[in-house]
Design a protein around this motif. Structure first.
Motif, PDB file in Angstrom:
ATOM      1  N   GLN A 156       0.812  -1.224   0.000  1.00 25.29           N
ATOM      2  CA  GLN A 156       0.000   0.000   0.000  1.00 25.29           C
ATOM      3  C   GLN A 156       0.841   1.268   0.000  1.00 25.29           C
ATOM      4  O   GLN A 156       0.344   2.350  -0.331  1.00 25.29           O
ATOM      5  CB  GLN A 156      -0.970   0.007   1.180  1.00 25.29           C
ATOM      6  CG  GLN A 156      -0.339   0.121   2.558  1.00 25.29           C
ATOM      7  CD  GLN A 156       0.038  -1.207   3.176  1.00 25.29           C
ATOM      8  OE1 GLN A 156       0.425  -2.128   2.459  1.00 25.29           O
ATOM      9  NE2 GLN A 156      -0.078  -1.300   4.496  1.00 25.29           N
ATOM     10  N   PHE A 157       2.126   1.161   0.357  1.00 25.19           N
ATOM     11  CA  PHE A 157       2.981   2.345   0.414  1.00 25.19           C
ATOM     12  C   PHE A 157       3.960   2.414  -0.768  1.00 25.19           C
ATOM     13  O   PHE A 157       4.800   3.318  -0.814  1.00 25.19           O
ATOM     14  CB  PHE A 157       3.770   2.367   1.723  1.00 25.19           C
ATOM     15  CG  PHE A 157       2.914   2.574   2.943  1.00 25.19           C
ATOM     16  CD1 PHE A 157       2.357   3.815   3.204  1.00 25.19           C
ATOM     17  CD2 PHE A 157       2.650   1.521   3.802  1.00 25.19           C
ATOM     18  CE1 PHE A 157       1.562   4.006   4.317  1.00 25.19           C
ATOM     19  CE2 PHE A 157       1.863   1.710   4.922  1.00 25.19           C
ATOM     20  CZ  PHE A 157       1.300   2.944   5.189  1.00 25.19           C
ATOM     21  N   LYS A 158       3.842   1.505  -1.713  1.00 20.72           N
ATOM     22  CA  LYS A 158       4.752   1.490  -2.853  1.00 20.72           C
ATOM     23  C   LYS A 158       4.723   2.827  -3.592  1.00 20.72           C
ATOM     24  O   LYS A 158       3.665   3.366  -3.901  1.00 20.72           O
ATOM     25  CB  LYS A 158       4.366   0.364  -3.820  1.00 20.72           C
ATOM     26  CG  LYS A 158       5.270   0.263  -5.045  1.00 20.72           C
ATOM     27  CD  LYS A 158       4.823  -0.868  -5.977  1.00 20.72           C
ATOM     28  CE  LYS A 158       5.713  -0.941  -7.213  1.00 20.72           C
ATOM     29  NZ  LYS A 158       5.288  -2.034  -8.132  1.00 20.72           N
ATOM     30  N   GLY A 159       5.931   3.386  -3.838  1.00 16.52           N
ATOM     31  CA  GLY A 159       6.044   4.636  -4.579  1.00 16.52           C
ATOM     32  C   GLY A 159       5.929   5.886  -3.735  1.00 16.52           C
ATOM     33  O   GLY A 159       6.104   6.998  -4.260  1.00 16.52           O
ATOM     34  N   GLN A 160       5.677   5.755  -2.438  1.00 15.81           N
ATOM     35  CA  GLN A 160       5.497   6.936  -1.596  1.00 15.81           C
ATOM     36  C   GLN A 160       6.780   7.284  -0.837  1.00 15.81           C
ATOM     37  O   GLN A 160       7.471   6.400  -0.329  1.00 15.81           O
ATOM     38  CB  GLN A 160       4.377   6.686  -0.573  1.00 15.81           C
ATOM     39  CG  GLN A 160       3.006   6.462  -1.185  1.00 15.81           C
ATOM     40  CD  GLN A 160       1.932   6.302  -0.129  1.00 15.81           C
ATOM     41  OE1 GLN A 160       1.919   7.042   0.867  1.00 15.81           O
ATOM     42  NE2 GLN A 160       1.021   5.366  -0.338  1.00 15.81           N
ATOM     43  N   SER A 161       7.071   8.588  -0.781  1.00 16.45           N
ATOM     44  CA  SER A 161       8.181   9.070   0.040  1.00 16.45           C
ATOM     45  C   SER A 161       7.651   9.272   1.458  1.00 16.45           C
ATOM     46  O   SER A 161       6.818  10.158   1.690  1.00 16.45           O
ATOM     47  CB  SER A 161       8.734  10.392  -0.506  1.00 16.45           C
ATOM     48  OG  SER A 161       9.276  10.213  -1.795  1.00 16.45           O
ATOM     49  N   LEU A 162       8.147   8.500   2.389  1.00 17.33           N
ATOM     50  CA  LEU A 162       7.596   8.494   3.742  1.00 17.33           C
ATOM     51  C   LEU A 162       8.503   9.170   4.769  1.00 17.33           C
ATOM     52  O   LEU A 162       8.059   9.499   5.861  1.00 17.33           O
ATOM     53  CB  LEU A 162       7.322   7.051   4.197  1.00 17.33           C
ATOM     54  CG  LEU A 162       6.384   6.219   3.309  1.00 17.33           C
ATOM     55  CD1 LEU A 162       6.255   4.809   3.874  1.00 17.33           C
ATOM     56  CD2 LEU A 162       5.018   6.874   3.186  1.00 17.33           C
ATOM     57  N   GLU A 163       9.771   9.362   4.423  1.00 20.50           N
ATOM     58  CA  GLU A 163      10.717   9.877   5.412  1.00 20.50           C
ATOM     59  C   GLU A 163      10.558  11.393   5.599  1.00 20.50           C
ATOM     60  O   GLU A 163      10.106  12.100   4.713  1.00 20.50           O
ATOM     61  CB  GLU A 163      12.159   9.537   4.996  1.00 20.50           C
ATOM     62  CG  GLU A 163      12.776  10.424   3.949  1.00 20.50           C
ATOM     63  CD  GLU A 163      12.188  10.234   2.558  1.00 20.50           C
ATOM     64  OE1 GLU A 163      12.520  11.033   1.664  1.00 20.50           O
ATOM     65  OE2 GLU A 163      11.407   9.298   2.337  1.00 20.50           O
ATOM     66  N   ARG A 164      10.952  11.854   6.753  1.00 22.97           N
ATOM     67  CA  ARG A 164      10.908  13.284   7.069  1.00 22.97           C
ATOM     68  C   ARG A 164      11.979  14.018   6.255  1.00 22.97           C
ATOM     69  O   ARG A 164      13.115  13.573   6.167  1.00 22.97           O
ATOM     70  CB  ARG A 164      11.159  13.481   8.562  1.00 22.97           C
ATOM     71  CG  ARG A 164      11.106  14.929   9.016  1.00 22.97           C
ATOM     72  CD  ARG A 164      11.766  15.072  10.383  1.00 22.97           C
ATOM     73  NE  ARG A 164      11.148  14.261  11.402  1.00 22.97           N
ATOM     74  CZ  ARG A 164      11.693  14.021  12.599  1.00 22.97           C
ATOM     75  NH1 ARG A 164      12.893  14.502  12.891  1.00 22.97           N
ATOM     76  NH2 ARG A 164      11.075  13.276  13.483  1.00 22.97           N
ATOM     77  N   ARG A 165      11.611  15.178   5.700  1.00 27.35           N
ATOM     78  CA  ARG A 165      12.555  15.961   4.905  1.00 27.35           C
ATOM     79  C   ARG A 165      12.669  17.413   5.362  1.00 27.35           C
ATOM     80  O   ARG A 165      13.367  18.206   4.725  1.00 27.35           O
ATOM     81  CB  ARG A 165      12.159  15.928   3.430  1.00 27.35           C
ATOM     82  CG  ARG A 165      12.400  14.591   2.745  1.00 27.35           C
ATOM     83  CD  ARG A 165      13.857  14.371   2.444  1.00 27.35           C
ATOM     84  NE  ARG A 165      14.106  13.062   1.854  1.00 27.35           N
ATOM     85  CZ  ARG A 165      15.218  12.719   1.219  1.00 27.35           C
ATOM     86  NH1 ARG A 165      16.195  13.594   1.104  1.00 27.35           N
ATOM     87  NH2 ARG A 165      15.376  11.510   0.724  1.00 27.35           N
ATOM     88  N   SER A 166      12.023  17.773   6.449  1.00 26.31           N
ATOM     89  CA  SER A 166      12.149  19.135   6.964  1.00 26.31           C
ATOM     90  C   SER A 166      11.952  19.099   8.474  1.00 26.31           C
ATOM     91  O   SER A 166      11.366  18.151   9.018  1.00 26.31           O
ATOM     92  CB  SER A 166      11.136  20.081   6.318  1.00 26.31           C
ATOM     93  OG  SER A 166       9.813  19.674   6.626  1.00 26.31           O
ATOM     94  N   ILE A 167      12.436  20.139   9.132  1.00 25.47           N
ATOM     95  CA  ILE A 167      12.363  20.221  10.590  1.00 25.47           C
ATOM     96  C   ILE A 167      12.253  21.694  10.976  1.00 25.47           C
ATOM     97  O   ILE A 167      12.842  22.565  10.312  1.00 25.47           O
ATOM     98  CB  ILE A 167      13.627  19.568  11.222  1.00 25.47           C
ATOM     99  CG1 ILE A 167      13.361  19.145  12.665  1.00 25.47           C
ATOM    100  CG2 ILE A 167      14.815  20.475  11.128  1.00 25.47           C
ATOM    101  CD1 ILE A 167      12.535  17.894  12.789  1.00 25.47           C
TER     102      ILE A 167
END
Length: 407
Positions: free
Chosen positions: A189-200
Motif C-alpha cells: 500500500q505504500f509502494k512509490g510513496q516518500s515516507l521519510e521526514r525531509r524538513s524540521i
C-alpha cells in the motif's frame, strides 16, 4: 528515552567540558569526516521512524561488532536484514544519478578484501564477515528511499579484476526502479510513496546540523548517546573538540600552528618552527582514576599490524588532551576544562614487535601515564607495570598545562 533537560545534561556530562552548542554544531557541519557518519546515524533514526509510524512493526539494530547488518526488520510475516547508506554528496548529478560508497570501513582496508562479496563464502579471496544483508537501503538525495534487493546491487562483471564483488562506488539512476519500493518489505500500500521526514522546524542548539539531517536537537543528542554510535560521539565529535582546544591553548601562549599541507599526514598541527604535533585524547580502557592513571592510544584508525602504528619520524610531539572526567578527585586540576601535555616522540616507547615486523621505529600504541606533582605543578610520568616488554625511552616529568621550551 529521558526528558529533554535530563538528556541534554547527560550529553554535556559525556562531552566533559563546558562547550557552547554553537561550537559543536560548527565542528560537525564543517568537517566531512564527522558529518558523514552523523548523516548515516541520522538516516537510521529517520528510517526507524518510518517503520514505527507507518508500518507499526519491529525493527532493531544489527548485532553490532564487525557485522554488515545495520537493521533487522520484521513485518510480522518475514524477517529481513538491511544495510542503510546515504549517498556521497560529490557524486550527485541532479536528475541523472548518485552513488553510495560500498566497502567495509572495519578490518583490512585493501581491495578486494574490503569489498563486499556477492557469494558467501567468497570464491575469489578471503573476507571477514558474512553474506551481504537482504536489502541495501539508500537515502535518495531529495525524494524517498531506495530499497535494493541484494541480487540487484551493482556488481563488477567477470572481466573485472574484482569480479565476484559488489561495485564500489555503486551508482544508481535518479529515478531508480527501486525508489520507495516498500512493497518489497511487505507493504504494498505504500509502494512509490516518500515516507521519510525531509524538513524540521528551526532548532536552538544544533541550528545548522538539524536542517541537514532533519532531526530535532533532542533527537540528535539522543542519537549520539546511543551505544551503537559510541565512535561518532567519542572519536568523531569529542576527538575534534580536543584539537581546536589545544590549538587555542598554544595560540594563547604565543605559538601559532597550522594544518599540514600534505593529505593524510601523520600529524595534526605544525608550528612556525616546523614542530609537528599529533593530537590525541584519552582512551577510557587505559585510564584508572583510582591510581591516577591516564592513557592514550597512539595509533592510526585504519589498517592492521605495523601499517597502523606510527613511526617515531611521523611527528615530534604527542599532544595529549586530557579530559577532566578521567582525572581523579584527589588531583587539584580544574574539572570543567581540558588539560594538556606535550610529550616528545623520542620519549615514547618503541614497539616490542619491531623485530617481528622487520621495522625499527614503530611506536607502541597503548601509552599509559601516572599523574603526579611536585613544587612545579602536576606532571605525567611513565606507567611501568606493562604485561608486555614496554619501556618508555624518557622518564619525564612532562608537565601538565606547560609548554616545553623546545616548542
Amino acid at each position: 528515552m529521558m526528558n529533554k533537560d535530563d538528556i541534554f545534561k547527560e550529553f554535556m556530562v559525556r562531552i566533559g567540558v563546558n562547550t557552547p552548542w554553537s561550537v559543536m554544531d560548527d565542528i560537525v557541519t564543517s568537517d566531512a569526516n564527522i558529518l558523514r557518519p552523523v548523516k548515516g546515524a541520522a538516516f537510521e533514526v529517520l528510517f526507524d521512524g518510518v517503520v514505527h509510524k507507518y508500518f507499526r512493526c519491529e525493527i532493531k539494530p544489527g548485532p553490532g561488532g564487525d557485522t554488515d547488518i545495520d537493521r533487522v526488520f520484521n513485518n510480522r510475516k518475514e524477517t529481513f536484514t538491511l544495510q542503510l547508506k546515504t549517498c556521497v554528496t560529490k557524486t550527485i548529478i541532479e536528475n541523472v544519478k548518485f552513488s553510495v560508497s560500498l566497502h567495509k570501513t572495519h578490518g583490512e582496508e585493501r581491495r578486494p578484501r574490503n569489498l563486499y562479496p556477492v557469494e558467501w563464502p567468497c570464491p575469489h579471496c578471503p573476507h571477514d564477515g558474512e553474506l551481504f544483508p537482504d536489502f541495501l537501503v539508500v537515502l535518495h538525495p531529495y525524494k524517498g528511499v531506495l530499497i535494493v534487493p541484494r541480487e540487484q546491487i551493482p556488481r563488477y562483471d567477470n572481466r573485472h579484476k574484482y569480479k565476484g564483488h559488489y561495485k564500489d562506488p555503486a551508482n544508481f539512476k535518479w529515478n531508480s526502479q527501486w525508489l520507495n519500493r516498500w512493497d518489497l518489505l511487505g507493504f504494498q500500500q505504500f509502494k512509490g510513496q516518500s515516507l521519510e521526514r525531509r524538513s524540521i522546524p528551526p532548532q536552538e542548539k544544533f541550528t545548522h546540523l538539524s536542517q541537514i539531517i532533519h532531526l530535532t536537537d533532542y533527537e540528535i543528542v539522543n542519537m549520539l548517546l546511543m551505544p551503537e554510535n559510541f565512535r561518532v560521539l567519542e572519536m568523531n565529535l569529542k576527538g575534534n573538540l580536543r584539537e581546536p582546544s589545544m590549538v587555542d591553548w598554544l595560540k594563547n601562549a604565543g605559538i601559532d600552528t597550522s594544518k599540514p599541507e600534505a593529505s593524510y599526514a601523520k600529524y595534526d598541527r605544525v608550528t612556525r618552527k616546523g614542530t609537528k604535533i599529533q593530537i590525541k585524547g584519552p582512551s577510557k580502557h587505559l585510564c584508572n582514576p583510582a591510581i591516577n592513571q591516564v592513557g592514550v592510544e597512539v595509533m592510526g584508525s585504519h589498517g592492521k599490524g605495523s601499517p597502523r602504528r606510527y613511526s617515531e619520524s611521523d611527528f615530534d610531539y604527542l599532544g595529549f588532551v586530557i579530559d577532566p572526567q578521567i582525572i581523579s578527585d584527589n588531583i587539584n586540576l580544574d574539572k570543567s576544562k581540558y588539560h594538556y601535555c606535550l610529550i616528545p616522540v623520542s620519549d615514547l616507547p618503541l614497539h616490542y614487535k619491531n623485530s617481528l615486523w622487520r621495522t625499527i621505529n614503530k611506536l607502541y600504541e597503548n601509552c599509559k601515564f601516572v599523574i603526579d606533582s611536585d613544587k612545579n605543578g602536576y606532571f605525567l610520568k611513565p606507567y611501568t607495570n606493562y604485561r608486555n616488554p614496554v619501556t618508555f625511552r624518557g622518564r619525564g616529568p612532562w608537565y601538565v598545562d606547560k609548554i616545553p621550551e623546545k616548542i
